[in-house]
Design an enzyme around this catalytic site. Structure first.
Site, PDB file in Angstrom:
ATOM      1  N   ARG A   1      63.059 -85.764 123.423  1.00  0.00           N
ATOM      2  CA  ARG A   1      64.493 -85.517 123.461  1.00  0.00           C
ATOM      3  C   ARG A   1      65.070 -85.597 124.877  1.00  0.00           C
ATOM      4  O   ARG A   1      64.512 -85.058 125.822  1.00  0.00           O
ATOM      5  CB  ARG A   1      64.802 -84.139 122.851  1.00  0.00           C
ATOM      6  CG  ARG A   1      66.277 -83.828 122.747  1.00  0.00           C
ATOM      7  CD  ARG A   1      66.528 -82.702 121.761  1.00  0.00           C
ATOM      8  NE  ARG A   1      65.806 -81.480 122.092  1.00  0.00           N
ATOM      9  CZ  ARG A   1      65.697 -80.444 121.265  1.00  0.00           C
ATOM     10  NH1 ARG A   1      66.241 -80.490 120.067  1.00  0.00           N
ATOM     11  NH2 ARG A   1      65.036 -79.358 121.647  1.00  0.00           N
TER      12      ARG A   1
ATOM     13  N   ARG B   1      65.590 -81.419 129.273  1.00  0.00           N
ATOM     14  CA  ARG B   1      65.744 -79.999 129.564  1.00  0.00           C
ATOM     15  C   ARG B   1      64.389 -79.388 129.910  1.00  0.00           C
ATOM     16  O   ARG B   1      63.343 -79.842 129.445  1.00  0.00           O
ATOM     17  CB  ARG B   1      66.338 -79.252 128.363  1.00  0.00           C
ATOM     18  CG  ARG B   1      67.767 -79.633 128.055  1.00  0.00           C
ATOM     19  CD  ARG B   1      68.461 -78.570 127.194  1.00  0.00           C
ATOM     20  NE  ARG B   1      67.621 -77.927 126.216  1.00  0.00           N
ATOM     21  CZ  ARG B   1      67.882 -77.888 124.921  1.00  0.00           C
ATOM     22  NH1 ARG B   1      68.943 -78.513 124.430  1.00  0.00           N
ATOM     23  NH2 ARG B   1      67.098 -77.241 124.095  1.00  0.00           N
TER      24      ARG B   1
ATOM     25  N   ARG C   1      67.105 -65.391 114.460  1.00  0.00           N
ATOM     26  CA  ARG C   1      65.784 -65.892 114.809  1.00  0.00           C
ATOM     27  C   ARG C   1      64.680 -64.869 114.533  1.00  0.00           C
ATOM     28  O   ARG C   1      63.544 -65.069 114.935  1.00  0.00           O
ATOM     29  CB  ARG C   1      65.751 -66.307 116.285  1.00  0.00           C
ATOM     30  CG  ARG C   1      66.632 -67.510 116.571  1.00  0.00           C
ATOM     31  CD  ARG C   1      66.348 -68.081 117.932  1.00  0.00           C
ATOM     32  NE  ARG C   1      67.111 -69.302 118.174  1.00  0.00           N
ATOM     33  CZ  ARG C   1      66.911 -70.100 119.220  1.00  0.00           C
ATOM     34  NH1 ARG C   1      65.988 -69.798 120.109  1.00  0.00           N
ATOM     35  NH2 ARG C   1      67.648 -71.172 119.382  1.00  0.00           N
TER      36      ARG C   1
ATOM     37  N   ARG D   1      57.151 -72.887 121.801  1.00  0.00           N
ATOM     38  CA  ARG D   1      58.315 -72.595 120.962  1.00  0.00           C
ATOM     39  C   ARG D   1      57.927 -72.581 119.485  1.00  0.00           C
ATOM     40  O   ARG D   1      58.431 -71.759 118.709  1.00  0.00           O
ATOM     41  CB  ARG D   1      59.411 -73.624 121.223  1.00  0.00           C
ATOM     42  CG  ARG D   1      60.079 -73.450 122.570  1.00  0.00           C
ATOM     43  CD  ARG D   1      60.989 -74.616 122.889  1.00  0.00           C
ATOM     44  NE  ARG D   1      62.142 -74.671 122.006  1.00  0.00           N
ATOM     45  CZ  ARG D   1      63.016 -75.673 121.994  1.00  0.00           C
ATOM     46  NH1 ARG D   1      62.847 -76.704 122.802  1.00  0.00           N
ATOM     47  NH2 ARG D   1      64.044 -75.653 121.171  1.00  0.00           N
TER      48      ARG D   1
ATOM     49  N   LYS E   1      68.770 -79.253 113.350  1.00  0.00           N
ATOM     50  CA  LYS E   1      69.812 -78.274 113.012  1.00  0.00           C
ATOM     51  C   LYS E   1      71.129 -78.595 113.715  1.00  0.00           C
ATOM     52  O   LYS E   1      72.203 -78.466 113.122  1.00  0.00           O
ATOM     53  CB  LYS E   1      69.327 -76.867 113.384  1.00  0.00           C
ATOM     54  CG  LYS E   1      68.099 -76.406 112.598  1.00  0.00           C
ATOM     55  CD  LYS E   1      67.724 -74.969 112.929  1.00  0.00           C
ATOM     56  CE  LYS E   1      67.213 -74.787 114.346  1.00  0.00           C
ATOM     57  NZ  LYS E   1      65.941 -75.505 114.605  1.00  0.00           N
TER      58      LYS E   1
END
Length: 226
Positions: free
Chosen positions: A127, A160, A88, A171, A13
């Protein structure tokens, strides 16, 4: 053009939001980036948001809705916007529907970038983020695997706290329980476009543009459909 980007964590996204913002000349508004700015500033809002984000959970609606409403009222959103990370939940989507008429505008499309759960976990756990400019990369990329610095600004690349495999799985669970129903909500409104997010980045982008442009086709060989 006023768009909402939907999809599993890791669907791309942010990447598509940047490409669309440049193409359509409207701001790409990432609620995740806004929250991270608050966290880095050690504000009360940032402290509240961090406790949820680090666990892969959603920031409470009242916080998210207020931030987004204020942001959409800024002058650079007059000609449109791309929302990434909001809504969300169905209540947030309903709150957005109530807020936009107050600004004299309406949402035109909700773009669902579709990837598998396995692909989402792989992307998230691979990531890396530049601690200086915020650019994101995959540790699987050859040039990134051989270096620990950002190709854009030279800043150190870090993972992160909410990008570990365990947090990624949580998640996904939260997304499927709370955010996935938003896809059905926008489908019922007749503004949903779904694109295959496992295609190359520029094919995904082209598919979205083809679907949202005037007279666009919502079913094509690029993987776009309702």
């Amino acid at each position: 053009m006023r768009l909402v980007l939907l999809g599993l964590p890791g669907a791309g996204k942010g990447t598509q939001g940047d490409l669309l913002a440049e193409s359509l000349n409207v701001p790409h508004i990432s609620t995740g980036a806004i929250f991270r700015q608050e966290i880095e500033g050690e504000t009360e809002l940032g402290k509240r948001a961090q406790s949820f984000m680090d666990r892969g959970e959603l920031v409470p609606d009242e916080v998210s809705v207020e931030i987004v409403k204020r942001r959409l009222g800024e002058p650079d959103c007059a000609n449109g916007f791309i929302l990434d990370g909001f809504p969300r939940s169905v209540p947030q989507a309903q709150a957005l529907d109530l807020a936009l008429p107050q600004l004299g505008v309406a949402l035109e499309f909700a773009i669902n970038i579709k990837i598998s759960e396995a692909e989402a976990i792989r992307r998230i756990s691979d990531r890396l983020v530049c601690s200086q400019c915020g650019a994101t990369y995959s540790r699987k990329w050859e040039d990134i695997a051989q270096s620990s610095v950002c190709p854009e600004c030279g800043g150190p690349l870090v993972q992160r706290a909410d990008d570990t495999e365990d947090t990624a799985k949580n998640r996904l669970r939260v997304y499927l329980e709370q955010t996935h129903p938003v896809v059905a909500y926008y489908q019922s409104r007749g503004i949903l476009v779904t694109v295959d997010g496992e295609q190359p980045v520029m094919q995904v982008f082209t598919g979205i543009i083809d679907a949202v442009k005037p007279g666009g086709v919502k079913n094509s060989s690029t993987g776009v459909g309702q």
